[in-house]
Every structure is written in C-alpha cells, then in structure tokens.
Design a protein around this motif. Structure first.
Motif, PDB file in Angstrom:
ATOM      1  N   LEU A  19      32.574  40.882  35.020  1.00 32.83           N
ATOM      2  CA  LEU A  19      31.898  40.719  36.312  1.00 32.83           C
ATOM      3  C   LEU A  19      32.903  40.599  37.459  1.00 32.83           C
ATOM      4  O   LEU A  19      32.666  41.113  38.557  1.00 32.83           O
ATOM      5  CB  LEU A  19      30.966  39.507  36.280  1.00 32.83           C
ATOM      6  N   ALA A  20      34.029  39.945  37.210  1.00 37.38           N
ATOM      7  CA  ALA A  20      35.063  39.824  38.247  1.00 37.38           C
ATOM      8  C   ALA A  20      35.635  41.194  38.593  1.00 37.38           C
ATOM      9  O   ALA A  20      35.906  41.481  39.768  1.00 37.38           O
ATOM     10  CB  ALA A  20      36.167  38.885  37.771  1.00 37.38           C
ATOM     11  N   LYS A  21      35.801  42.059  37.591  1.00 35.72           N
ATOM     12  CA  LYS A  21      36.288  43.419  37.844  1.00 35.72           C
ATOM     13  C   LYS A  21      35.296  44.185  38.708  1.00 35.72           C
ATOM     14  O   LYS A  21      35.688  44.887  39.646  1.00 35.72           O
ATOM     15  CB  LYS A  21      36.497  44.161  36.519  1.00 35.72           C
ATOM     16  N   ILE A  22      34.019  44.059  38.385  1.00 38.36           N
ATOM     17  CA  ILE A  22      32.986  44.735  39.166  1.00 38.36           C
ATOM     18  C   ILE A  22      32.992  44.224  40.600  1.00 38.36           C
ATOM     19  O   ILE A  22      32.927  45.005  41.554  1.00 38.36           O
ATOM     20  CB  ILE A  22      31.596  44.546  38.514  1.00 38.36           C
ATOM     21  N   GLU A  23      33.082  42.920  40.749  1.00 35.02           N
ATOM     22  CA  GLU A  23      33.085  42.328  42.089  1.00 35.02           C
ATOM     23  C   GLU A  23      34.260  42.828  42.919  1.00 35.02           C
ATOM     24  O   GLU A  23      34.100  43.165  44.103  1.00 35.02           O
ATOM     25  CB  GLU A  23      33.110  40.805  41.992  1.00 35.02           C
ATOM     26  N   ARG A  24      35.442  42.906  42.313  1.00 38.17           N
ATOM     27  CA  ARG A  24      36.610  43.410  43.056  1.00 38.17           C
ATOM     28  C   ARG A  24      36.392  44.862  43.491  1.00 38.17           C
ATOM     29  O   ARG A  24      36.719  45.235  44.624  1.00 38.17           O
ATOM     30  CB  ARG A  24      37.879  43.291  42.197  1.00 38.17           C
ATOM     31  N   ALA A  25      35.841  45.669  42.602  1.00 43.85           N
ATOM     32  CA  ALA A  25      35.589  47.076  42.929  1.00 43.85           C
ATOM     33  C   ALA A  25      34.584  47.204  44.062  1.00 43.85           C
ATOM     34  O   ALA A  25      34.769  48.007  44.989  1.00 43.85           O
ATOM     35  CB  ALA A  25      35.105  47.826  41.686  1.00 43.85           C
ATOM     36  N   VAL A  26      33.522  46.419  44.007  1.00 45.06           N
ATOM     37  CA  VAL A  26      32.497  46.462  45.059  1.00 45.06           C
ATOM     38  C   VAL A  26      33.076  45.969  46.376  1.00 45.06           C
ATOM     39  O   VAL A  26      32.867  46.596  47.428  1.00 45.06           O
ATOM     40  CB  VAL A  26      31.256  45.635  44.645  1.00 45.06           C
ATOM     41  N   GLN A  43      31.150  57.947  45.084  1.00 43.96           N
ATOM     42  CA  GLN A  43      32.392  58.417  44.460  1.00 43.96           C
ATOM     43  C   GLN A  43      33.485  57.356  44.560  1.00 43.96           C
ATOM     44  O   GLN A  43      34.208  57.100  43.596  1.00 43.96           O
ATOM     45  CB  GLN A  43      32.858  59.717  45.106  1.00 43.96           C
ATOM     46  N   ALA A  44      33.613  56.736  45.724  1.00 38.67           N
ATOM     47  CA  ALA A  44      34.631  55.699  45.908  1.00 38.67           C
ATOM     48  C   ALA A  44      34.361  54.506  44.988  1.00 38.67           C
ATOM     49  O   ALA A  44      35.304  53.937  44.413  1.00 38.67           O
ATOM     50  CB  ALA A  44      34.666  55.244  47.367  1.00 38.67           C
ATOM     51  N   LEU A  45      33.106  54.141  44.828  1.00 40.07           N
ATOM     52  CA  LEU A  45      32.760  53.015  43.968  1.00 40.07           C
ATOM     53  C   LEU A  45      33.049  53.340  42.508  1.00 40.07           C
ATOM     54  O   LEU A  45      33.617  52.515  41.783  1.00 40.07           O
ATOM     55  CB  LEU A  45      31.294  52.626  44.156  1.00 40.07           C
ATOM     56  N   VAL A  46      32.701  54.537  42.081  1.00 38.63           N
ATOM     57  CA  VAL A  46      32.992  54.946  40.698  1.00 38.63           C
ATOM     58  C   VAL A  46      34.498  54.896  40.451  1.00 38.63           C
ATOM     59  O   VAL A  46      34.958  54.381  39.419  1.00 38.63           O
ATOM     60  CB  VAL A  46      32.420  56.352  40.418  1.00 38.63           C
ATOM     61  N   GLU A  47      35.279  55.393  41.391  1.00 39.70           N
ATOM     62  CA  GLU A  47      36.735  55.369  41.249  1.00 39.70           C
ATOM     63  C   GLU A  47      37.273  53.939  41.235  1.00 39.70           C
ATOM     64  O   GLU A  47      38.170  53.618  40.450  1.00 39.70           O
ATOM     65  CB  GLU A  47      37.382  56.184  42.363  1.00 39.70           C
ATOM     66  N   ALA A  48      36.725  53.091  42.084  1.00 38.88           N
ATOM     67  CA  ALA A  48      37.172  51.689  42.123  1.00 38.88           C
ATOM     68  C   ALA A  48      36.835  50.979  40.808  1.00 38.88           C
ATOM     69  O   ALA A  48      37.648  50.202  40.292  1.00 38.88           O
ATOM     70  CB  ALA A  48      36.533  50.958  43.304  1.00 38.88           C
ATOM     71  N   LEU A  49      35.659  51.250  40.270  1.00 41.22           N
ATOM     72  CA  LEU A  49      35.290  50.658  38.983  1.00 41.22           C
ATOM     73  C   LEU A  49      36.235  51.143  37.885  1.00 41.22           C
ATOM     74  O   LEU A  49      36.663  50.350  37.037  1.00 41.22           O
ATOM     75  CB  LEU A  49      33.840  50.995  38.636  1.00 41.22           C
ATOM     76  N   GLU A  50      36.568  52.424  37.896  1.00 45.65           N
ATOM     77  CA  GLU A  50      37.514  52.955  36.913  1.00 45.65           C
ATOM     78  C   GLU A  50      38.880  52.299  37.072  1.00 45.65           C
ATOM     79  O   GLU A  50      39.509  51.930  36.081  1.00 45.65           O
ATOM     80  CB  GLU A  50      37.634  54.473  37.065  1.00 45.65           C
TER      81      GLU A  50
END
Length: 75
Positions: A19-26, A43-50
C-alpha cells in the motif's frame, strides 16, 4: 473456515508495504499530472506503479485513480 490469527499478523507488513508503494506512485503522479488528460495520467500512473514495484493493482482501481487525478485542478 477459520483463519489462524498468526497468518494475518504475518501478512500485514507485506500488505502495508504494498500500500505504501501504491501511495507513493499516486502521490508522485498527482504532483506531476493533476488536471492533465486522462490517457496521459493513466500512462504516468501505470509507469509510477511499475517504478515502485506495485504493478499488481486492480485495473479498475488504477482507472479510478487516474480519473480522479485527471479531474483535479492543475497546481
């Protein structure tokens, strides 16, 4: 079917880290793409999540987050 409480305790740090990884990406996507077109935000969110190693997010959640970021006023 009962679940052993110790299994829950073992899983929670893993869930919290994900969840912390997701939060940082968002947060990163929101800071750089608020108010941008949906496709660009998605696209930016998908890349940030990756980048965060958090690719395993339900697609509908990614879509909803991207829409919220896109709909937000630009900073």
């Amino acid at each position: 079917m009962a679940t052993d409480p110790s299994e829950y305790e073992k899983a929670m740090p893993i869930v919290a880290a994900h969840l912390a990884k997701i939060e940082r990406a968002v947060d990163r996507t929101r800071a750089s793409h608020s108010g941008h077109p949906y496709g660009e935000v998605h696209q930016a969110l998908v890349e940030a999540l990756e980048d965060e190693g958090a690719q395993r997010v339900v697609p509908q959640v990614v879509e909803e987050l991207a829409q919220q970021i896109s709909d937000a006023p630009a900073p």
